[in-house]
Design an enzyme around this catalytic site. Structure first.
Site, short mmCIF file in Angstrom:
data_model
loop_
_atom_site.label_atom_id
_atom_site.label_comp_id
_atom_site.label_asym_id
_atom_site.label_seq_id
_atom_site.Cartn_x
_atom_site.Cartn_y
_atom_site.Cartn_z
N SER A 157 59.84 34.71 6.25
CA SER A 157 58.85 33.64 6.46
C SER A 157 58.08 33.91 7.76
O SER A 157 56.93 33.50 7.92
CB SER A 157 59.53 32.27 6.57
OG SER A 157 60.76 32.22 5.92
N GLU A 158 58.71 34.63 8.68
CA GLU A 158 58.07 34.91 9.98
C GLU A 158 57.12 36.11 9.92
O GLU A 158 56.27 36.28 10.80
CB GLU A 158 59.15 35.17 11.05
CG GLU A 158 59.99 33.95 11.43
CD GLU A 158 61.02 33.56 10.38
OE1 GLU A 158 61.54 34.46 9.67
OE2 GLU A 158 61.29 32.35 10.24
N ASN A 159 57.27 36.96 8.90
CA ASN A 159 56.44 38.17 8.81
C ASN A 159 54.95 37.88 8.61
O ASN A 159 54.10 38.75 8.82
CB ASN A 159 56.93 39.10 7.69
CG ASN A 159 58.21 39.84 8.03
OD1 ASN A 159 58.98 40.22 7.15
ND2 ASN A 159 58.48 40.06 9.32
N TRP A 160 54.60 36.63 8.22
CA TRP A 160 53.18 36.27 8.08
C TRP A 160 52.44 36.44 9.40
O TRP A 160 51.22 36.59 9.42
CB TRP A 160 53.02 34.81 7.62
CG TRP A 160 53.47 34.54 6.22
CD1 TRP A 160 54.55 33.79 5.85
CD2 TRP A 160 52.86 34.99 4.99
NE1 TRP A 160 54.66 33.76 4.48
CE2 TRP A 160 53.63 34.47 3.92
CE3 TRP A 160 51.75 35.77 4.69
CZ2 TRP A 160 53.32 34.72 2.59
CZ3 TRP A 160 51.44 36.02 3.35
CH2 TRP A 160 52.22 35.49 2.32
N ARG A 208 58.79 51.91 13.06
CA ARG A 208 59.17 52.94 14.04
C ARG A 208 59.24 54.32 13.40
O ARG A 208 58.89 55.32 14.01
CB ARG A 208 60.53 52.56 14.67
CG ARG A 208 60.39 51.57 15.80
CD ARG A 208 61.73 51.00 16.17
NE ARG A 208 62.22 50.07 15.17
CZ ARG A 208 63.50 49.74 15.01
NH1 ARG A 208 64.41 50.28 15.77
NH2 ARG A 208 63.84 48.87 14.09
N TRP A 209 59.66 54.35 12.17
CA TRP A 209 59.74 55.64 11.44
C TRP A 209 58.34 56.25 11.35
O TRP A 209 58.16 57.44 11.61
CB TRP A 209 60.31 55.39 10.05
CG TRP A 209 60.47 56.61 9.19
CD1 TRP A 209 61.58 57.41 9.13
CD2 TRP A 209 59.50 57.16 8.29
NE1 TRP A 209 61.35 58.43 8.24
CE2 TRP A 209 60.10 58.32 7.71
CE3 TRP A 209 58.21 56.82 7.91
CZ2 TRP A 209 59.44 59.11 6.78
CZ3 TRP A 209 57.55 57.62 6.98
CH2 TRP A 209 58.16 58.74 6.43
N ASP A 226 65.28 47.51 8.09
CA ASP A 226 64.49 47.53 9.32
C ASP A 226 64.19 48.96 9.75
O ASP A 226 64.98 49.87 9.49
CB ASP A 226 65.26 46.79 10.42
CG ASP A 226 64.35 46.36 11.56
OD1 ASP A 226 63.11 46.46 11.41
OD2 ASP A 226 64.87 45.94 12.60
#
Ligand code: FPP
Length: 250
Positions: free
Chosen positions: A68-71, A26-27, A22
């Site tokens: 699965s949520e990154n879509w 932000r980086w 993660d």
């Protein structure tokens, strides 16, 4: 999955490390760059951490690359991540083979386009004979999906009369989960400062030691990994027993 040792001992090197990578966005934002540059920089950390784990004789490394949520992220970011996976799979296979690392993708790969699916199959086939370490890339993966998938397979077997419902126990369900051929996750690391599991290896982390690092993934290198390994070496793993029952930490 290999079940926990009934006579727990303190081992200094985890057999299986899982990482929630993660902090890429932000980086990049901290440097005034678009988020996607963070993912590109993240690939370098992947390469580095794979090499470090291989050197330390870790048996399995599991990286959460795409949930699965990154879509639901912005379309542009999802597209870039897909392109990045496709390129990385093609480019990194040689290095993996050279380092004797077998690649395995866990997750619902049917959700990817045909080109990426073909690359996945090719990369897995190209490294199939490697035995030094397994690199599991979790892509379109969710811990709940993994358990549901196993439950579906068991239900099919039960409906076909190949198993009885009473045969279903933890060991049998485990056989149908995606990391069943590997040791249980000993150390689960999350980078980027958040302290949650986010639907990663839920079944496999029942007895994992958790380590939360503030380092953003693109900055996660040898020192940060060593910090996690040192913390792990000091933990007393009890697997439900009392401290008096388990060997003292060396
Ligand atoms: C989380 O950071 C990172 C991802 C969702 C993608 C991880 C992908 C890579 C490291 C590159 C490719 C890797 C492989 C193995 C092919 P974030 O975007 O949620 O960061 P943020 O919390 O700072 O927004």
């Amino acid at each position: 999955m290999t079940q926990p040792d009934p006579q727990p001992i303190s081992v200094s090197t985890p057999r299986h490390i899982a990482i929630i990578m993660d902090g890429n966005g932000r980086w990049a934002e901290a440097q005034g760059q678009p988020r996607v540059m963070g993912h590109r920089a993240g690939v370098k950390s992947v390469r580095n951490v794979v090499a470090l784990c291989r050197e330390r004789q870790v048996e399995s490394l599991t990286l959460f690359a795409f949930s699965s949520e990154n879509w639901h992220r912005p379309e542009r970011e999802v597209k870039l991540l897909m392109r990045l996976f496709t390129t990385v799979l093609r480019r990194e296979v040689k290095l993996l083979k050279k380092n004797d690392v077998r690649l395995k993708i866990i997750g619902d790969v049917s959700g990817f386009d045909e080109k990426l699916q073909a690359r996945i199959l090719q990369a897995e086939a190209d490294t199939a004979e490697c035995t030094g370490m397994v690199l599991n890339i979790a892509a379109n993966y969710g811990g709940r999906w993994d358990v549901v998938n196993a439950a579906r397979k068991l239900t099919e077997l039960a409906l076909q009369g190949e198993i009885a419902v009473s045969d279903i126990d933890e060991a049998l369900l485990d056989r149908f989960t995606s990391l069943s051929d590997q040791a249980e996750v000993d150390l689960l690391i999350r980078t980027g400062g958040e302290q949650r599991i986010s639907n990663f290896v839920l079944w496999q982390c029942a007895y994992s030691e958790l380590f939360f690092s503030d380092t953003l993934w693109p900055d996660f290198g040898e020192a940060a990994l060593q910090e996690a390994l040192d913390a792990f070496a000091c933990r007393q793993r009890r697997f439900g027993l009392t401290s008096a029952q388990v060997a003292p930490v060396a």
